[in-house]
Enzyme design. Structure first.
Site, PDB file in Angstrom:
ATOM      1  CD  GLU A  70      -1.876   2.292   1.736  1.00  0.00           C
ATOM      2  OE1 GLU A  70      -1.604   3.245   0.976  1.00  0.00           O
ATOM      3  OE2 GLU A  70      -1.968   2.386   2.952  1.00  0.00           O
TER       4      GLU A  70
ATOM      5  CB  CYS B 110      -1.574   7.230   1.962  1.00  0.00           C
ATOM      6  SG  CYS B 110      -2.666   6.173   2.931  1.00  0.00           S
TER       7      CYS B 110
END
Length: 505
Positions: free
Chosen positions: A251, A285
């Site tokens: 990720e 993020c």
């Protein structure tokens, strides 16, 4: 003021004992030392993995009910001592106390979901054997992989890695966790409290250090590595894991876009844009970095965004809206993105070059940014926002998708939210809200492209840390058996007639 993790060596009174190398974690608001932690080398990492492998079988043998009981006890402990961990997070990241508390509320909810749903998702279940194998009983079951290596980030040092840790533990695995060198205290606190409710075996352990420690974990023979961090580091993790064919879940970053359609609730959209871009000092993020607003409502939207962003103030005091830039090197990235955009003709509606005052960055809202500028294409990871006008929501979708990243996105539209969301090349979309998908434990979390692959959270997240095993069991014999050298010449012809009858329609 800059922040780096400082390394040192502790001296020993025993001449025949090697000194233990350590490093210091620092408060990014003040530069103050808040903790000292060991630098674990490859040998220490290997010992942790060996211990975890022995513990894993014991943990798996507890079964779903036994693991749930232990994970529920840990969840209740976390809830009782929430402020204790929140203080550690504040000291290591600089984020406001309530932001740390909010992060931990999400941790607790996800831990509850993973423990409560693992059996339903992973247990053995029957599947249809189909027409040709009707004499077989067929089942599929998801078994633990073994030992999971988790490499976590510093921006959400509890919530993000726990998206792997909690689900991996619920699936019956042991975990070795390497937290960021900027937030090692959070990782150690989590492992220490887990050991309070599971004292028998080292099911969840922590190794601390720098990149070398993470590389050692990748090469240690763990059964899977779950990594969260930059795309560049993610590629290095994948390369290291490839040496042993260790599977990875990656990720990475994003350049998340928000689409504002002509029928959007503009005050709500503006509030979402500012919160998505500025909360946690933009160090998210899945934070909003780009906005594409339909021209018909752009003027009003920009007014609302400017009004809201102008009121925000960073700082280290309790009343600050957000804290410092935790990783000092990121300040230079933020500054370069803002300066390049302004040098190439962008306009600053809020802030500007003067807003970068390490370790803090004040809100910056830019418009008329060239589409190929770094501020529009690369992850800035600071409290900045690029807002651009588009002729239609369709153009906004097209520009949002014109990116190597594909993590999350947001759509504000009263009439077409879901329709527009389905056309975005991302893993997750919030419609008429922002970042909501991260707070729903049942939803998978992850991206595409340079944002990575694999999923944490939800059923997909549980299955990421398990291996499917398919089993067939003969129930009774039938005259037509093509899987033998003793079959007759008519066997396959009969099968073909059977298939034509039932599958040729």
């Amino acid at each position: 003021m800059t922040r780096t993790a400082r390394g040192s060596v502790e001296t020993s009174t025993e001449a025949d004992v090697d000194p233990q190398p350590t490093f210091e974690s620092l408060d990014p608001r003040t530069g103050e030392v808040v903790g000292r932690h060991p630098i674990h080398d490859a040998h220490a990492v290997g010992e942790a993995v060996t211990g975890a492998r022995k513990a894993q079988q014991w943990w798996a043998d507890l079964g779903y009910a036994g693991r749930k009981q232990r994970l529920d006890a840990w969840r209740k402990l976390l809830l009782r001592r929430l402020d204790e961990l929140a203080q550690v997070m504040c000291a290591e990241t600089g984020k406001p106390l309530d932001d740390a508390r909010l992060e931990l509320v999400l941790v607790i909810d996800h831990l509850h979901w993973a423990a409560g749903n693992s059996e339903k998702v992973l247990r053995r279940r029957k599947v249809s054997p189909g027409l040709l194998m009707m004499n077989q009983a067929a089942t599929v079951e998801y078994l633990p992989l073994g030992v999971i290596g988790v490499i976590g980030p510093w921006n959400y040092p509890a919530f993000t890695p726990m998206g792997s840790i909690a689900y991996a533990l619920a699936a019956g695995n042991a975990v070795v966790f390497k937290p960021s060198e900027l937030t090692p205290g959070v990782g150690e606190w989590l492992a220490r409290t887990f050991a309070e409710v599971v004292p028998e075996q080292p099911v969840f352990t922590v190794v601390t250090g720098f990149g070398e420690t993470g590389a050692a974990l990748c090469a240690s023979g763990v059964d899977k590595v779950a990594f969260t961090g930059s795309t560049a580091t993610g590629k290095r993790v994948m390369a290291a894991c490839a040496e042993n064919l260790t599977p990875v879940l990656v990720e990475c970053g994003g350049k998340d876009a928000l689409i504002v359609d002509s029928d959007a609730d503009l005050p709500a959209a503006a509030e979402a844009a500012v919160w998505g871009a500025m909360s946690n000092a933009g160090q998210t993020c899945i934070g909003v970095e780009r906005v594409y607003v339909v021209d018909a409502v752009a003027d009003r939207f920009l007014e609302l965004v400017t009004e809201r962003a102008s009121k925000l103030r960073p700082g280290g005091e309790p009343k600050a809206h957000f804290g410092p830039i935790t990783m000092s090197s990121q300040v230079d990235v933020i500054r370069s993105h803002v300066d390049e955009a302004l040098d190439r003709g962008a306009r600053a509606l809020v802030g500007g070059s003067h807003s970068v005052r390490p370790p803090f960055v004040e809100p910056v809202v830019l418009t008329d940014v060239p589409p190929d500028a770094a501020a529009a294409t690369e992850e800035t990871f600071g409290p900045t926002l690029v807002v651009e006008r588009v002729r239609s929501a369709e153009e906004g979708i097209e520009r949002a998708n014109d990116s190597r990243y594909g993590l999350g996105a947001t759509v504000f539209s009263r009439s077409r939210g879901t329709e527009l969301a389905r056309r975005l090349r991302v893993g997750m979309v919030a419609v008429n809200s922002v970042i909501a998908f991260a707070a729903v434990p049942a939803l998978p979390f992850g991206g595409v492209g340079d944002s990575g692959f694999g999923r944490i959270h939800g059923e997909d997240g549980l299955r990421e840390f398990a291996r499917p095993q398919s089993v067939t069991r003969l129930k009774y014999r039938i005259p037509i058996n093509p899987m033998t050298f003793g079959r007759s010449n008519r066997t396959v012809r009969r099968l073909i007639r059977l298939v034509k009858t039932f599958r040729g329609r």
